[in-house]
Design an enzyme around this catalytic site. Structure first.
Site, PDB file in Angstrom:
ATOM      1  N   CYS A 107      44.202  37.248  43.633  1.00 54.23           N
ATOM      2  CA  CYS A 107      45.071  38.418  43.690  1.00 54.23           C
ATOM      3  C   CYS A 107      45.450  38.548  45.150  1.00 54.23           C
ATOM      4  O   CYS A 107      44.613  38.922  45.975  1.00 54.23           O
ATOM      5  CB  CYS A 107      44.359  39.679  43.206  1.00 54.23           C
ATOM      6  SG  CYS A 107      45.381  41.152  43.500  1.00 54.23           S
ATOM      7  N   SER A 111      42.564  43.016  44.689  1.00 59.20           N
ATOM      8  CA  SER A 111      41.404  42.370  44.081  1.00 59.20           C
ATOM      9  C   SER A 111      41.476  42.436  42.569  1.00 59.20           C
ATOM     10  O   SER A 111      40.454  42.543  41.906  1.00 59.20           O
ATOM     11  CB  SER A 111      40.125  43.042  44.571  1.00 59.20           C
ATOM     12  OG  SER A 111      40.177  44.418  44.265  1.00 59.20           O
ATOM     13  N   CYS A 112      42.689  42.366  41.993  1.00 62.37           N
ATOM     14  CA  CYS A 112      42.823  42.416  40.546  1.00 62.37           C
ATOM     15  C   CYS A 112      42.052  41.252  39.917  1.00 62.37           C
ATOM     16  O   CYS A 112      42.137  40.119  40.384  1.00 62.37           O
ATOM     17  CB  CYS A 112      44.291  42.363  40.139  1.00 62.37           C
ATOM     18  SG  CYS A 112      45.214  43.793  40.735  1.00 62.37           S
TER      19      CYS A 112
HETATM   20 FE    FE Z   1      44.783  43.316  43.017  1.00 64.77          FE
END
Ligand code: FE
Length: 201
Positions: A107, A111-112
């Site tokens: 990501c 921080s997906c």
């Molecule tokens: Fe993200």
């Protein structure tokens, strides 16, 4: 509201976010929207989400071609079938490694990560270094994790977003034809689900 205090963790300062969540929780309990056991169940389930869920999905897909098809076309339905709770507003997409294509997940923005399935992402996944380098020099990054796909393998980098979360379906290691599903599960590491490495062999 006696239940409120069960969540206080001794010796830890409460952040403003935590304090706000606790206040909301207390209100929901007070209004009877939630019960204390429901809150506890949710916490237990969140804590139980781990890369082991991803490993189970992968091992089943290796064993069962029809499950693999489902996993690649409707990953949430596949997760439900194995008793997981993949509910999350974001799409959950599983991308398959092949002898000619290796997938890597990042990501770049934040921080997906498919938390509904895999739990919290590792710290390195959230680091600026990983987020910037995974796209620019994916092979160098993988090398540092101890793996590099052969030169003729195409590397595809998937950038996760608030709307789409990815997980890799790695290649089944050679020589595992006789292994049982529960043995295969043990081969699937978190890093192989992100694509920075391959399963144990
Ligand atoms: Fe993200």
């Amino acid at each position: 509201m006696s239940g409120h205090h069960q969540h206080e963790r001794a010796g830890r300062t409460t952040s403003p976010y935590a304090a706000r969540i606790r206040a909301i929780e207390a209100l929901l309990l007070e209004k009877g929207v939630l019960t204390e056991p429901e809150v506890q169940d949710s916490i237990s389930y969140m804590e139980a989400r781990s890369p082991a869920n991803g490993a189970k999905l992968v091992a089943r897909a290796w064993m069962d071609g029809r499950f693999e098809e489902l996993l690649l076309s409707d990953a949430k339905a596949a997760a439900l079938q194995l008793g997981m709770e993949p509910e999350h507003p974001a799409e959950f997409i599983v991308v398959k490694n092949t002898p000619g294509v290796h997938n890597l997940i990042v990501c770049t923005l934040c921080s997906c990560y498919p938390r509904a399935i895999l739990g919290r992402p590792p710290d390195w996944y959230k680091s600026f270094e990983y987020r910037s380098r995974a796209v620019r020099e994916p092979r160098a990054v993988m090398r540092e994790f101890g793996f590099e796909p052969p030169e003729d393998v195409e590397v595809i980098v998937h950038d996760s977003t608030a709307d789409v979360r990815y997980m890799v379906l790695p290649l089944r290691p050679l020589g595992t034809e006789d292994m049982r599903e529960d043995e295969l599960v043990e081969l699937v590491t978190r890093d192989s689900l992100v694509g920075v490495n391959v399963p144990r062999s």
